[in-house]
Scaffold this motif. Structure first.
Motif: not given
Length: 183
Positions: A13-20, A2-7
């Motif tokens: 939340d930061m990556y979700e905001n970037f996606a938005e 499994e590869v985690k994109l966040w720690n």
């Protein structure tokens, strides 16, 4: 494996905001192209564009510490979205409002033809002056103020003089900022 994109949750939340932010920019680019190609009505375009601009402003404010430059964000993620960046960062209003206001400005008493040169009619782009250029801010403020007025509304004599002064001073500063302005 499994590869985690966040720690942690904060990073997620930061990556979700970037996606938005990415989605808002891309959607705005598609909407701008659809409007230019007359694939969407002016009314639908304006409604959706206002919504995207509001979402963008809200998210940009929220992310200002993490994303200090949306242009750099777009460059980092290889986003080719010049129309969206212009609409979201430079103009801040839908093209329908911008063009309607420019037309109204040119018909109102006391408005100088210098307005066209200041960049409202897109004859000259704002890209050569910084975003905090005082003339840009003054003109944008007048555009927003006048867009709220009805077609039959008139400027008072004092408003007319102030608008004329703001446009003339903005025009002078803008012309001085042009490359080879003295040549």
């Amino acid at each position: 494996m499994e590869v985690k994109l966040w720690n942690d949750k904060r990073e997620r939340d930061m990556y979700e905001n970037f996606a938005e932010l990415y989605a808002i920019i891309k959607t705005t680019e598609k909407l701008e192209k659809a409007y230019v190609r007359d694939l969407v009505s002016s009314a639908d375009y304006e409604t959706e564009c206002l919504k995207l601009i509001a979402q963008f402003k809200n998210l940009s404010t929220f992310l200002r510490d993490v994303v200090p430059s949306v242009e750099r964000f777009a460059e980092t993620y290889k986003m080719d979205c010049p129309a969206a960046l212009n609409r979201l960062i430079v103009s801040g209003v839908p093209a329908t409002v911008e063009h309607r206001t420019a037309s109204m400005l040119l018909r109102r008493r006391g408005v100088s033809p210098a307005l066209r040169s200041v960049g409202i009619s897109d004859e000259v782009g704002w890209g050569i002056v910084p975003p905090d250029f005082e003339g840009r801010i003054k003109v944008k403020d007048w555009i927003l103020r006048l867009s709220k007025m009805g077609a039959a509304d008139e400027l008072t004599e004092q408003q007319s003089r102030q608008l004329h002064f703001d446009l003339e001073s903005s025009y002078t500063a803008f012309m001085a900022a042009l490359p080879n302005a003295g040549s």
